[in-house]
Design a protein around this motif. Structure first.
Motif, PDB file in Angstrom:
ATOM      1  N   GLY A  20       8.178  65.177  31.785  1.00 26.69           N
ATOM      2  CA  GLY A  20       6.806  64.699  31.795  1.00 26.69           C
ATOM      3  C   GLY A  20       6.537  63.617  30.782  1.00 26.69           C
ATOM      4  O   GLY A  20       7.439  63.090  30.128  1.00 26.69           O
ATOM      5  N   THR A  53      10.032  61.735  37.269  1.00 26.40           N
ATOM      6  CA  THR A  53       9.181  62.191  38.364  1.00 26.40           C
ATOM      7  C   THR A  53       9.671  63.442  39.067  1.00 26.40           C
ATOM      8  O   THR A  53       8.914  64.052  39.819  1.00 26.40           O
ATOM      9  CB  THR A  53       9.036  61.079  39.417  1.00 26.40           C
ATOM     10  OG1 THR A  53      10.328  60.776  39.983  1.00 26.40           O
ATOM     11  CG2 THR A  53       8.458  59.818  38.788  1.00 26.40           C
ATOM     12  N   THR A  59       5.223  66.581  34.750  1.00 25.53           N
ATOM     13  CA  THR A  59       5.278  65.922  36.054  1.00 25.53           C
ATOM     14  C   THR A  59       6.167  66.675  37.041  1.00 25.53           C
ATOM     15  O   THR A  59       6.005  66.527  38.250  1.00 25.53           O
ATOM     16  CB  THR A  59       5.769  64.474  35.927  1.00 25.53           C
ATOM     17  OG1 THR A  59       7.035  64.460  35.244  1.00 25.53           O
ATOM     18  CG2 THR A  59       4.773  63.632  35.141  1.00 25.53           C
ATOM     19  N   LEU A  93      -0.533  68.427  34.520  1.00 22.17           N
ATOM     20  CA  LEU A  93      -0.777  67.372  33.542  1.00 22.17           C
ATOM     21  C   LEU A  93      -1.651  67.856  32.395  1.00 22.17           C
ATOM     22  O   LEU A  93      -1.814  67.139  31.409  1.00 22.17           O
ATOM     23  CB  LEU A  93      -1.436  66.174  34.227  1.00 22.17           C
ATOM     24  CG  LEU A  93      -0.640  65.471  35.336  1.00 22.17           C
ATOM     25  CD1 LEU A  93      -1.422  64.287  35.882  1.00 22.17           C
ATOM     26  CD2 LEU A  93       0.719  65.015  34.822  1.00 22.17           C
ATOM     27  N   SER A  99       1.331  69.572  39.129  1.00 24.90           N
ATOM     28  CA  SER A  99       2.421  68.663  39.489  1.00 24.90           C
ATOM     29  C   SER A  99       3.688  69.379  39.938  1.00 24.90           C
ATOM     30  O   SER A  99       4.610  68.738  40.449  1.00 24.90           O
ATOM     31  CB  SER A  99       2.750  67.763  38.293  1.00 24.90           C
ATOM     32  OG  SER A  99       2.993  68.554  37.146  1.00 24.90           O
TER      33      SER A  99
END
Length: 413
Positions: A209, A266, A194, A169, A153
């Protein structure tokens, strides 16, 4: 007759005015600045006009990243390709070449992350659990890294040029050297990462995350009996709804701060002075965190984010702007120090504007990418002979694209 330290007070006032200037875009020039006039910048110097539209990707464009020298732009797409564009630093209504230098096609899955090495010789891309290293001079694949078990990510090249860090992840953050050899792995961290970023001073790593709460049954000897499996035979591990920002000491890996947040996180970007972290936070907020005082400094609102990964950034001469895409097709710009919404820039078509990136050398240029399959380059309106000259350039795929591997369009104004 003049009070002591009066001159330093006036100089601080001048700096304060620059920080409060709504459209500050001029570098500090001591020879031309004056204590006898207030500082102000013209709105026309702000990059709010689309001067280039790149239309080669055949599906949603998810990420963009500038090279450190500011002359090239990399893009990542759902169409399983990454691209390297030559954009250049030129501004104004002059002849210019906007070239798609390389299409990096060897991705079996959609491409999500991009990062340039410090010397811009390597571009790292990620897709699913894989990391690919590309030679940016030849466009050839150098190496594929396969040490993550789940989606990669985030990719971060270290500011000292010593290597790369990746987050996934799978609750791992891995350090790699310049040759793509594994150096260190932080395993079983508290979140499914993330996004992550390293401060320019190399003191901290900031990760965001989703929480992870393995069931008690994982303690059994036979893990397969403890977890449900999907149709592909992969274990379905329950997720905790808890989302966190974690600040690590980069050298020791020790946690300095761990903060619970309600919405999904995000994206995270760090300011050039290593002081602030910018975090995209659902629903519909961007948070500015002070990394020295460990506190939430400001919230930016107005954009829309509820379902997709949106990546914001700092911009301007002194990182004095906050810029973000949005699920309503627009680009939003705020003044960092006041939180004032300055611009809502229209132009992209359907879907979300997924990522924005400010040019590190041309402080009046940034790029955005969207679900409409395009990338837009934004610049300030340029005055020439009293008239505004704006370059409009669309780069489209040619019939011989696959054979030649590049497209070149020259525009003369």
């Amino acid at each position: 007759m003049i009070p002591q330290r009066r001159f330093s007070t006036l100089t601080q006032l001048q700096e304060y005015q620059r920080h409060r200037c709504r459209y500050h875009s001029s570098p500090v020039d001591p020879s031309s600045s004056s204590l006898f006039s207030d500082h102000t910048c013209d709105k026309e110097s702000f990059p709010r006009k689309t001067t280039t539209i790149l239309e080669v990707h055949s599906d949603e464009v998810w990420n963009v990243a500038w090279s450190h020298d500011g002359t090239r732009l990399a893009s990542a797409s759902k169409d399983k390709a990454a691209m390297i564009w030559h954009i250049g630093l030129e501004a104004g209504p002059s002849s210019c070449d906007r070239i798609a230098e390389f299409i990096l096609r060897d991705h079996p899955y959609p491409v999500s992350c991009l990062a340039w090495s410090l010397d811009d010789s390597i571009l790292s891309t990620s897709m699913d659990h894989l990391i690919l290293l590309w030679n940016t001079k030849t466009g050839t694949l150098m190496k594929t890294l396969e040490n993550h078990a789940e989606t990669v990510s985030t990719l971060v090249w270290l500011p000292d040029g010593s290597g790369l860090m990746s987050g996934s992840l799978d609750r791992k953050i891995i350090s790699w050297n310049m040759e793509g050899e594994l150096q260190e792995s932080w395993n079983d961290i508290a979140i499914r990462v993330t996004d992550a970023a390293v401060t320019p001073d190399m003191r901290r790593l900031v990760a965001v995350g989703m929480g992870y709460s393995p069931p008690p049954a994982l303690a059994r000897a036979n893990v397969r009996d403890a977890l449900p499996f999907n149709g592909n035979g992969n274990a379905v591990v329950p997720r905790s709804p808890e989302n966190r920002m974690i600040i690590y000491d980069l050298k020791t890996g020790q946690v300095e701060l761990s903060v619970h947040m309600e919405g999904e996180l995000t994206s995270v970007k760090i300011s050039e002075d290593s002081r602030y972290a910018l975090i995209n936070h659902t629903p519909d907020e961007i948070h500015l965190w002070d990394l020295e005082e460990f506190r939430l400094a400001r919230k930016f609102t107005g954009q829309r984010q509820g379902h997709h990964v949106i990546r914001s950034c700092f911009g301007g001469i002194d990182d004095n702007f906050v810029v973000s895409g949005s699920e309503d097709r627009n680009v939003y710009v705020w003044h960092r120090n006041t939180g004032t919404l300055l611009e809502v820039l229209e132009g992209h078509g359907f879907g979300s504007v997924n990522s924005v990136a400010w040019n590190p050398h041309n402080k009046r240029m940034f790029a955005s990418c969207s679900d409409d399959n395009t990338i837009r380059v934004w610049e300030a309106p340029v005055s020439a002979g009293g008239l505004l000259g704006v370059r409009h350039l669309c780069v489209r795929a040619r019939d011989d694209w696959k054979e030649k591997g590049q497209s070149k369009v020259t525009l003369d104004l």
